[in-house]
Enzyme design. Structure first.
Site, PDB file in Angstrom:
ATOM      1  N   ASP A   1      28.583 -12.577 107.710  1.00  0.00           N
ATOM      2  CA  ASP A   1      29.963 -13.067 107.754  1.00  0.00           C
ATOM      3  C   ASP A   1      30.167 -13.798 109.075  1.00  0.00           C
ATOM      4  OD1 ASP A   1      29.916 -11.358 105.571  1.00  0.00           O
ATOM      5  OD2 ASP A   1      31.979 -10.685 105.873  1.00  0.00           O
TER       6      ASP A   1
ATOM      7  N   LYS B   1      36.094 -16.781 103.171  1.00  0.00           N
ATOM      8  CA  LYS B   1      36.813 -15.543 103.456  1.00  0.00           C
ATOM      9  C   LYS B   1      38.085 -15.862 104.223  1.00  0.00           C
ATOM     10  CE  LYS B   1      35.918 -11.129 105.869  1.00  0.00           C
ATOM     11  NZ  LYS B   1      34.878 -10.363 106.584  1.00  0.00           N
TER      12      LYS B   1
ATOM     13  N   LYS C   1      36.707 -14.177  99.186  1.00  0.00           N
ATOM     14  CA  LYS C   1      36.894 -12.840  99.745  1.00  0.00           C
ATOM     15  C   LYS C   1      38.165 -12.781 100.571  1.00  0.00           C
ATOM     16  CE  LYS C   1      34.814  -9.392 102.845  1.00  0.00           C
ATOM     17  NZ  LYS C   1      33.655  -9.021 103.668  1.00  0.00           N
TER      18      LYS C   1
END
Length: 788
Positions: free
Chosen positions: A640, A703, A739
């Site tokens: 991430d 995300k 996400k």
């Protein structure tokens, strides 16, 4: 309490078609519930059937053929009737003649035999030779085999439309926002900014929308009663509305300001601009037509009298030289210069709608079940069609190819204008349809209903237009799909970012859509349990604290393998389904601890690591790349990364693209999720731009946030990012995951995100490969809700 009958069927496909398994003699068959009854497919695994039973379990007539591998049973011994097609498959070998039960013989032939026996007639030979045999008319093919035999299946396959044709179904765009029935709508002409749509509603709040997409632009506020009529001028700079508060209003369609209020003595039902927008025609319950000079709003209007009941519709015609108006059962033609009636047309029932088509001078009138077409110059009838239900509105295509109509049965009907043949009919609204209109280019038509919504429908289904895009399936065109999947910036294709400056996000429409999402009714009972278990499988269980220790990580990994208590799973009969979270997420220093803990637990849950200067992103690019490579070396299978927000805020899109691309290369085989930190990007337009750049640079997921910002995952941001994912998929064929992370703490919020993803991206995104929930405390609330 959770019902013990709950199974994994809905849970397996994210709430799509309801599948069920049934046991049939030791085997299992899959059933898909459709609107056509129960359609059973082939067994999930082979198993012998009892000699005289069928898949339904009902007794079957015995036959003399030997039990063997599944295949066609024996045929009849009688001759094939003339004209009947040959069997679809060759019959199996039969050792001797087959004796069928009496009920299988044609009914008519059996009656003839009974009559002959009763009358004592010879049925075979006589003095003049064999008696002539009466030939029966050809009968359609009739299957004598057990239900769903191989030839029936082949016939169903032959009759089934191809996949491409099945995919080309009418999918309307739903425009919500009104709270009462929509009773009128009108399109503007085509302008340099496209064309626009205005709707009149009984809630007293007419709305302006983008015509080709249905995006909400604004609401005209000022009426104190139901709005019965609305129109736009040709260039969409002015709007006019007619209302039950005894007024007609003229609005600035650009700013939304009220320009003129025209007082009447009764309810106003209809308004219409001249082509030059200098005059406004009104009509209403006072039975009078009024013509206002908009350059002199204080002057008295020209009044035309003659109607014997309230006016329902009034329109300019013949280059504004004539006026068409309709009251209860009469349509009248007026001369503007003399203000006198030219001709009147009486109809059998009350007129429900009227439309003037300048191309060809055609007047479309609906009354009862009749759709009639008349000359707008003479009111002579051209043709008429009869519909199966009462019609409230009809509209003719600008090129006079087809017409659409809607009425009291909630259906829309589409007819060929030349032949009158019904082309299609379909439902979409949940109430009677009050108004239908074609767009000025004829590519779509809009409908308004009692259910308070507008819906936009394609004239040509499957054509790429507006928000409708036809995507060729990858398996049908592998080479084209491969060509589309080449990422920009590689040697195959140069990156082009000029379009970035032209991106515009309609923020009021996004916020309104997000507010409506929060009002969606939640699911209850077993369905809620299914949604919550689906949410569990999509969670990235996270611990990103400064005091993380190996023992904390070990406890989290144990929770990742056993997210729901075993007794609760047994109550739902889900204890043997291997339900775990999607991944565990830690800092790079704790990756090795997480990998060892999961390996000791004997599970294959991937470990994700934050990197690239998390959470601020304020580190040199070399440091970011080194941190990514180190996390991958420790065993992280997902990375991430966080972007540099300064590059977005300063508009350095090429630099942002290059940074993400290099991070993608550093990840190697690991999946990369790009954190946009949307709470610090400044605007929804920047969120959309950053999402597209991240996907173009090779991100596997985008995300929302790190969870450390003041503002984390919000529904408006989610809508914008999902629209970017959808657009990227349409353009390239690549599916990118989504996400939301930060601030998701309750089961209700998790279900809301799941429903939003299903609504925006589809059921195929509801799996861990394409959807994740970043959360650290969400599991506790989900477990509480499942326990209840």
């Amino acid at each position: 309490m959770v019902c013990a009958r709950f199974r994994q069927d809905w849970f397996a496909d994210g709430g799509g078609a309801c599948k069920e398994q049934r046991s049939t003699g030791g085997g299992t068959e899959n059933r898909l519930e459709t609107g056509c009854g129960d359609v059973w497919g082939t067994p999930a695994f082979s198993s012998p059937q009892p000699p005289h039973s069928n898949p339904r379990g009902r007794p079957r007539a015995p036959s003399s053929h030997t039990e063997q591998e599944p295949g066609p049973p024996p045929q009849r011994t009688r001759r094939r009737p003339p004209g009947q097609p040959l069997p679809l498959a060759a019959p199996a070998a039969i050792s001797g003649p087959t004796e069928l039960p009496r009920r299988h013989f044609p009914r008519r032939r059996r009656q003839q035999q009974q009559q002959q026996q009763h009358r004592g007639r010879r049925s075979v030979a006589g003095p003049r030779g064999p008696a002539p045999r009466r030939r029966l008319p050809p009968r359609p093919p009739r299957c004598l085999h057990p239900p769903r035999c191989c030839c029936c299946r082949l016939l169903l396959l032959l009759l089934q439309p191809p996949a491409a044709a099945m995919a080309m179904r009418q999918t309307p765009l739903t425009c919500s926002g009104h709270t009462r029935p929509v009773v009128d709508l009108a399109f503007s002409g085509v302008t340099p900014y496209g064309y626009f749509l205005i709707s009149a509603c009984k809630d007293g709040k007419p709305m302006l929308r983008q015509g080709d997409t249905g995006d909400w632009i604004g609401t005209f506020l000022g009426h104190k009663g139901a709005v019965w009529g609305a129109t736009l001028n040709k260039d969409a700079t002015k709007a006019a509305t007619a209302a039950a508060d005894f007024t007609a209003k003229v609005w600035d369609a650009v700013s939304g300001d009220e320009l003129i209020t025209l007082a009447h003595k009764h309810i106003v039902k209809s308004v219409d601009f001249t082509q030059d927008s200098n005059y406004l025609l009104t009509g209403g319950q006072d039975k009078l037509l009024r013509i206002y000079d908009l350059s002199k709003p204080e002057a008295e209007p020209d009044v035309v009298s003659g109607h014997t009941s309230g006016i329902k519709k009034a329109l300019w015609s013949s280059d504004d030289k004539q006026i068409l108006s309709a009251d209860d059962k009469t349509v009248r033609l007026w001369d503007r210069s003399t203000m006198t009636e030219v001709k009147a047309l009486n109809v059998a029932m009350s007129v429900s709608s009227m439309e003037y088509v300048p191309e060809g001078q055609i007047l479309v009138i609906t009354y009862g079940k009749t759709i009639a077409f008349h000359s707008a110059e003479t009111l002579e009838q051209i043709k008429s069609f009869e519909a199966p239900a009462t019609i409230n509105s009809a509209s003719l295509h600008p090129e006079k190819e087809c017409l659409v109509a809607g009425g009291e049965d909630f259906k829309l009907y589409k007819y060929d204008y030349n032949t009158g043949e019904e082309l299609e009919s379909y439902k979409g609204h949940f109430g009677p349809i009050h108004c239908v209109r074609f767009s000025p280019d004829g590519e779509l038509y809009a409908s308004g209903s009692e259910d308070g919504t507008l819906r936009l429908w394609q004239t040509t289904v499957g054509k790429t237009y507006g928000l409708w895009k036809c995507v060729v399936p990858e398996e049908e065109n592998a080479e084209a799909a491969k060509a589309r999947t080449s990422l920009p910036g590689t040697a195959e294709e140069e990156i082009e970012l000029g379009w970035i400056s032209k991106v515009y996000v309609n923020q009021p429409a996004v916020v309104r859509h997000a507010e409506q999402i929060q009002k969606w009714r939640t699911v209850k009972g077993n369905w809620q349990a299914a949604w919550l278990l689906k949410a569990v499988t999509c969670i990235d269980l996270t611990t990103l604290s400064g005091d993380d220790t190996p023992s904390n990580v070990h406890r989290m990994c144990f929770k990742a393998k056993h997210p729901i208590r075993e007794d609760l799973l047994k109550a739902m009969d889900m204890h043997d389904k291997g339900i775990t979270v999607a991944a565990v997420c830690v800092y790079p220093a704790r990756v090795a601890d997480a990998v060892n803990s999961l390996k000791a637990a004997g599970c294959n849950i991937p470990v994700a690591s934050v990197a690239a200067g998390f959470p601020s992103g304020q580190t040199p690019l070399e440091t970011k790349l080194a941190e990514i490579k180190l996390a991958v070396q420790y065993g992280a299978r997902e990375i991430d990364i966080v972007i540099s927000r300064s590059l977005v805020l300063s508009g350095q899109w090429e630099s942002l693209y290059e940074e993400i691309r290099q991070c993608r290369e550093a990840c190697g085989e690991a999946h990369m999720k790009t954190i946009l930190a949307t709470g610090e990007l400044g605007s929804l337009a920047n969120v959309y731009k950053a999402s597209m750049i991240a996907m173009m640079a090779g991100s596997d997921f985008i995300k929302t946030s790190t969870g450390k910002e003041v503002e984390n995952a919000t529904l408006p941001v989610g809508v914008v990012m999902m629209r970017a994912i959808k657009e990227f998929y349409w353009q390239t064929g690549n599916k990118v995951g989504f996400k939301p992370a930060g601030g998701i703490r309750t089961a209700k919020e998790a279900i809301t995100w799941l429903m939003l993803v299903k609504d925006e991206l589809g059921v195929e995104w509801l799996k861990p490969e394409l959807f994740r929930l970043g959360a650290s405390s969400l599991l506790e609330d989900i477990e509480k809700q499942v326990f209840k």
